[in-house]
Enzyme design. Structure first.
Site, mmCIF file in Angstrom:
data_model
loop_
_atom_site.group_PDB
_atom_site.id
_atom_site.type_symbol
_atom_site.label_atom_id
_atom_site.label_comp_id
_atom_site.label_asym_id
_atom_site.label_seq_id
_atom_site.Cartn_x
_atom_site.Cartn_y
_atom_site.Cartn_z
ATOM 1 N N SER A 1 0.756 -1.169 0.134
ATOM 2 C CA SER A 1 0.103 0.174 0.204
ATOM 3 C C SER A 1 0.796 1.137 -0.112
ATOM 4 O O SER A 1 0.210 2.291 -0.480
ATOM 5 C CB SER A 1 -1.076 0.095 1.244
ATOM 6 O OG SER A 1 -0.214 -0.302 2.353
ATOM 7 N N HIS B 1 -5.500 -2.955 -3.069
ATOM 8 C CA HIS B 1 -5.355 -1.870 -4.058
ATOM 9 C C HIS B 1 -5.047 -2.572 -5.592
ATOM 10 O O HIS B 1 -4.633 -2.085 -6.559
ATOM 11 C CB HIS B 1 -3.757 -1.377 -3.702
ATOM 12 C CG HIS B 1 -3.783 -0.683 -2.622
ATOM 13 N ND1 HIS B 1 -4.370 0.593 -2.268
ATOM 14 C CD2 HIS B 1 -3.534 -0.965 -1.172
ATOM 15 C CE1 HIS B 1 -4.294 0.934 -1.165
ATOM 16 N NE2 HIS B 1 -3.777 0.049 -0.331
ATOM 17 N N LYS C 1 -11.885 1.691 -2.093
ATOM 18 C CA LYS C 1 -11.040 2.074 -3.007
ATOM 19 C C LYS C 1 -11.244 2.365 -4.475
ATOM 20 O O LYS C 1 -12.119 3.198 -4.704
ATOM 21 C CB LYS C 1 -9.496 1.453 -2.687
ATOM 22 C CG LYS C 1 -8.900 1.752 -1.259
ATOM 23 C CD LYS C 1 -7.984 0.862 -0.886
ATOM 24 C CE LYS C 1 -7.717 1.296 0.796
ATOM 25 N NZ LYS C 1 -6.952 0.394 1.581
HETATM 26 C C1 LIG Z 1 -6.842 0.379 2.955
HETATM 27 C C2 LIG Z 1 -6.516 -0.947 3.252
HETATM 28 C C3 LIG Z 1 -7.194 -1.672 4.214
HETATM 29 C C4 LIG Z 1 -8.204 -1.189 5.065
HETATM 30 O O1 LIG Z 1 -9.387 -1.192 4.318
HETATM 31 P P1 LIG Z 1 -10.842 -0.205 4.797
HETATM 32 O O2 LIG Z 1 -11.968 -0.750 4.017
HETATM 33 O O3 LIG Z 1 -10.067 1.016 4.633
HETATM 34 O O4 LIG Z 1 -10.773 -0.425 6.424
HETATM 35 C C5 LIG Z 1 -6.718 -3.131 4.343
HETATM 36 N N1 LIG Z 1 -5.592 -3.489 3.654
HETATM 37 C C6 LIG Z 1 -4.928 -2.631 2.850
HETATM 38 C C7 LIG Z 1 -3.575 -2.917 2.130
HETATM 39 C C8 LIG Z 1 -5.262 -1.414 2.792
HETATM 40 O O5 LIG Z 1 -4.627 -0.430 1.862
#
Ligand SMILES: *Cc1c(COP(=O)(O)O)cnc(C)c1O
Length: 392
Positions: free
Chosen positions: A184, A212, A244
């Protein structure tokens, strides 16, 4: 409040501020989109994870509004009590079809989804092997498994030889390999075919966080497994976030029917929390339609990625290889990263500086987040501003 309790907090906050690690919100006065209004001023937004530009898409807003009119505002309970409504079931079915896994559970956030997997599958006598750069939610999930009696080991980032040594030496009954698919803060891809081969060789679960990759990578945006042509193997548990690229919010865990049945019965972060509002599931089903039909969006995103990487070649800051929407420009020093972000900000460009503990000490960076909504001119403006900043 006693003076000593407050004193301790005040002192720790002062220490963070002194190390350039203080954190504040920026308040948006407009929806999450290509251009946002912050403090009354417009900025080109390179700070969101809205990789396909869907967060403010009218079709999703309409599906959310229609969903709320049809199904109300709240789900009323946890999924296993009375909070599992038809839109939730329809979304899970769509996700199963889209990912190729027979079983799916949906969650209100990715953080909860990750907490549902590792500590539920690994307890006393079991072992968890995790990439050092895994997301904080996977690390917290690992800590819960440890509290349940599992041994936990972190291997150096993407170091397959180190991982194999740990697997070979482990006497554990059940083994879990846990990794982000797209890291990330670096944007690089985990070596999924090799991780999958190790999982087969050592009869381990492979727990993957595709936050992602989902919506961005692979044919029709089906995610990192599809990108690598890997099958929906029953030893894989695939987590994907829906806040996302999907532009709404929430998450899912997909796997074999058996594994998902087990998690439904045992995972505390599934059982003991209220189901997301059904309208959110309605918006997400609409988002899956846009993702599946989103080849033009992905083509634009990948054109912007190539444009940025070409344009930033030769700058004094290291731009590690990343084939994804996340482009990290390594600055190193916390204050220097903040200063560079501030300079871009003054040029109308919003790029966040990411500092420890989100990234390892000494690797503060700009995390440039590209979107299908960005234009060629947006990325050219960012390249121009960074080239000017490098020139002094
Ligand atoms: C954003 C993210 C999460 C958490 O997801 P949310 O829906 O924002 O709680 C988990 N793992 C990764 C790699 C992320 O980037």
């Amino acid at each position: 409040m006693s003076r000593t309790l407050d004193q301790r907090l005040t002192q720790e906050l002062a220490e963070l501020a002194a190390a350039d690690l203080g954190r504040l919100h920026r308040l948006l006065e407009s929806p999450c989109a290509r251009v946002v209004t912050v403090d009354g001023r417009q900025r080109i937004n390179f700070a969101s994870n809205d990789y396909l530009g869907l967060a403010a898409h009218p079709a999703l807003a309409r599906a959310l509004a229609d969903g709320a009119l049809a199904w109300g505002a709240g789900s009323g309970a946890a999924h296993l009590v009375s909070g599992h409504l038809q839109p939730h079931a329809a979304l899970a079915e769509r996700l199963a079809e889209f990912t190729g896994f027979p079983g799916v559970l949906t969650f209100a956030t990715g953080y909860l989804a990750n907490l549902a997997v590792t500590p539920t599958l690994a307890g006393r006598g079991d072992a968890v092997f995790a990439d050092k750069l895994n997301h904080a939610s996977l690390i917290d999930a690992m800590q819960l498994a440890k509290a349940n009696g599992a041994t936990t080991q972190r291997y150096p980032h993407a170091d397959l030889a180190a991982l194999e040594r740990l697997l070979a030496a482990s006497p554990a009954q059940t083994k879990l390999i846990v990794s982000d698919t797209v890291f990330s803060m670096d944007g690089d891809l985990a070596p999924l075919p090799a991780l999958h081969a190790l999982a087969e060789r050592y009869d381990a679960w492979l727990v993957l966080d595709d936050a992602h990759g989902f919506g961005v990578l692979g044919p029709q945006g089906r995610g990192s497994l599809a990108h690598f042509g890997l099958p929906a193997d029953p030893r894989i548990l695939l987590m994907g976030t829906l806040g996302k690229a999907a532009g709404v919010g929430g998450a899912f865990v997909a796997g074999s029917a058996l594994a998902i049945d087990y998690l439904r019965n045992k995972a505390r972060s599934y059982i003991f929390t209220t189901a997301a509002p059904p309208a959110v599931a309605c918006a997400l089903s609409a988002s899956l339609d846009l993702i599946a039909a989103g080849d033009a969006l992905r083509a634009n995103l990948f054109a912007r990625i190539a444009q940025l990487r070409d344009g930033l070649a030769g700058l004094p800051w290291h731009l590690p290889a990343s084939p994804t929407a996340i482009q990290p420009l390594l600055v190193g020093d916390n204050a220097a990263a903040l200063a560079l972000a501030r300079r871009l900000w003054e040029n109308g460009l919003w790029v966040p500086a990411i500092r420890p503990p989100t990234v390892p000490k000494g690797t503060a960076r700009l995390r440039i987040s590209l979107s299908a909504a960005h234009t060629e001119a947006d990325v050219a403006a960012l390249i121009g501003a960074l080239r000017e900043a490098a020139a002094g």
